[in-house]
Design an enzyme around this catalytic site. Structure first.
Site, PDB file in Angstrom:
ATOM      1  N   LEU A 155      -2.995  -3.490   5.656  1.00  0.00           N
ATOM      2  CA  LEU A 155      -1.707  -4.170   5.564  1.00  0.00           C
ATOM      3  C   LEU A 155      -0.735  -3.190   4.925  1.00  0.00           C
ATOM      4  O   LEU A 155      -1.106  -2.441   4.017  1.00  0.00           O
ATOM      5  CB  LEU A 155      -1.803  -5.434   4.703  1.00  0.00           C
ATOM      6  CG  LEU A 155      -2.692  -6.577   5.212  1.00  0.00           C
ATOM      7  CD1 LEU A 155      -2.678  -7.734   4.212  1.00  0.00           C
ATOM      8  CD2 LEU A 155      -2.257  -7.054   6.585  1.00  0.00           C
ATOM      9  N   ASP A 156       0.515  -3.190   5.390  1.00  0.00           N
ATOM     10  CA  ASP A 156       1.519  -2.317   4.792  1.00  0.00           C
ATOM     11  C   ASP A 156       1.689  -2.645   3.310  1.00  0.00           C
ATOM     12  O   ASP A 156       1.370  -3.748   2.861  1.00  0.00           O
ATOM     13  CB  ASP A 156       2.858  -2.469   5.511  1.00  0.00           C
ATOM     14  CG  ASP A 156       2.812  -1.969   6.945  1.00  0.00           C
ATOM     15  OD1 ASP A 156       1.943  -1.124   7.242  1.00  0.00           O
ATOM     16  OD2 ASP A 156       3.631  -2.429   7.762  1.00  0.00           O
ATOM     17  N   LYS A 157       2.224  -1.697   2.564  1.00  0.00           N
ATOM     18  CA  LYS A 157       2.372  -1.836   1.111  1.00  0.00           C
ATOM     19  C   LYS A 157       3.001  -3.167   0.708  1.00  0.00           C
ATOM     20  O   LYS A 157       2.519  -3.847  -0.199  1.00  0.00           O
ATOM     21  CB  LYS A 157       3.202  -0.676   0.565  1.00  0.00           C
ATOM     22  CG  LYS A 157       3.501  -0.767  -0.927  1.00  0.00           C
ATOM     23  CD  LYS A 157       4.406   0.368  -1.375  1.00  0.00           C
ATOM     24  CE  LYS A 157       4.794   0.219  -2.840  1.00  0.00           C
ATOM     25  NZ  LYS A 157       5.729   1.281  -3.280  1.00  0.00           N
ATOM     26  N   THR A 159       3.498  -5.872   2.698  1.00  0.00           N
ATOM     27  CA  THR A 159       3.008  -7.037   3.436  1.00  0.00           C
ATOM     28  C   THR A 159       1.927  -7.709   2.603  1.00  0.00           C
ATOM     29  O   THR A 159       1.042  -7.048   2.071  1.00  0.00           O
ATOM     30  CB  THR A 159       2.447  -6.629   4.803  1.00  0.00           C
ATOM     31  OG1 THR A 159       3.486  -6.044   5.593  1.00  0.00           O
ATOM     32  CG2 THR A 159       1.883  -7.829   5.547  1.00  0.00           C
TER      33      THR A 159
END
Length: 327
Positions: A155-157, A159
């Site tokens: 997951l992106d930072k 998100t």
């Protein structure tokens, strides 16, 4: 049907000898790639681990070192595989609190908060999900044999939401296959600018590194390095000049939802990388994107595991604020 013979001198011997045989297959090629066959015969190892063993010269075919993972096996081939002990990762365990949604001896599903990077990298040598997991699950250090032990997807930072991590090689390989074969189900919530005309749809456009900005991804043709990317979406609520959408990933490319929502003409609120900053009078940590549900097949029991990540406070505050603005 392909059979195997595995001879182990002692329980601690790292060498395994495999004989390629076939029932009802004529002498000649079996049409099976070396890396694929090894991964099938050694289910405790992930396919990427098998490929690394091949590339590092740990596999012999008929007495000769074989470093070609694409080699097609033939009936009668004798393979000797050296499975050395994994080198401990140069990643420190850190006592970072984890919000655990589900855990057993095979896997763990966490609710990742905003601002937490998944694994160490440039600019983030520590303070990541991996550092936290190593403190919670010390045995995780050997899974996968890379700097991202047990990481199945990212997951992106900024998100938030449900993210699964494998605790064994068997689970890692099994979960990677589920993502590839699309048997795992990942649902996200996102708040976007604007309001789509339809109530549901699909974006099927390849995603790749943006040619003009290496920090960004974009719609890139396959012939120029883009990879297949499919995102299904449906409208949950129209809120004035904004909308609450649910996204379902069929593939999992970097920034996929962020890129596809922008391509729809409805970028995510708070995503300053893909749209101009807009004021919503809510302190957002980043893009308003939350992985709220993850369903998968348990690698051992075969049962369906579904984890629900509660809506984060900043996401809920944004919904409340936008609803209050409606005349």
């Amino acid at each position: 049907m392909i059979d195997q013979i595995i001879d182990e001198v002692t329980d601690s011997d790292p060498y395994q000898e495999l004989l390629v045989t076939a029932d009802g297959v004529a002498e000649g090629t079996l049409g099976v790639r070396l890396d694929k066959w090894l991964a099938e015969q050694l289910p405790e190892l992930s396919r990427s681990r098998c490929q690394k063993l091949i590339e590092s010269g740990q596999v012999q075919r008929n007495g000769l070192v074989c470093q070609d993972k694409n080699l097609i096996l033939k009936t009668g081939d004798r393979l000797v595989v050296n499975i050395p002990e994994l080198i401990p990762l140069d990643v420190v365990a850190q006592n970072i609190p984890l919000d655990i949604l589900y855990e057993d001896e095979q896997l763990i599903i966490i609710n990742k908060p905003a601002g937490l990077v998944v694994h160490p990298g440039p600019g983030h040598p520590d303070g990541t999900v991996v550092n936290a997991l190593l403190a919670h699950c010390p045995d995780l250090a050997g899974i996968g044999g890379v700097q991202r032990p047990g990481i199945v997807h990212r997951l992106d930072k900024d998100t938030t939401g449900a993210m699964v991590v494998a605790k064994t090689e068997l689970a890692l390989h099994n979960l990677q296959v589920q993502l590839k074969e699309k048997t795992a189900r990942r649902l996200y919530w996102g708040i976007v600018y604007g309001s789509p005309k339809e109530i549901q749809g699909t974006v099927n456009l390849p995603v790749g590194r943006h040619p003009g900005d290496r920090q960004k991804m974009g719609i890139v043709p396959v012939e120029k390095g883009g990879r297949e990317a499919v995102t299904h979406w449906r409208l949950l609520e129209r809120i004035g000049n904004h909308s609450w959408l649910e996204f379902q990933l069929e593939t999992g490319r970097t920034h996929q939802i962020r890129v596809h929502s922008k391509q729809m003409g409805h970028p995510l609120v708070g995503d300053n990388l893909y749209t101009s900053p807009g004021s919503v009078n809510v302190n957002l940590p980043g893009q308003a994107l939350h992985a709220h549900q993850l369903s998968l097949i348990h690698p051992v029991s075969g049962e369906i595991i579904t984890a629900i990540a509660p809506m984060p406070a900043h996401f809920e505050k944004l919904l409340v604020y936008l609803r209050q603005r409606i005349p």
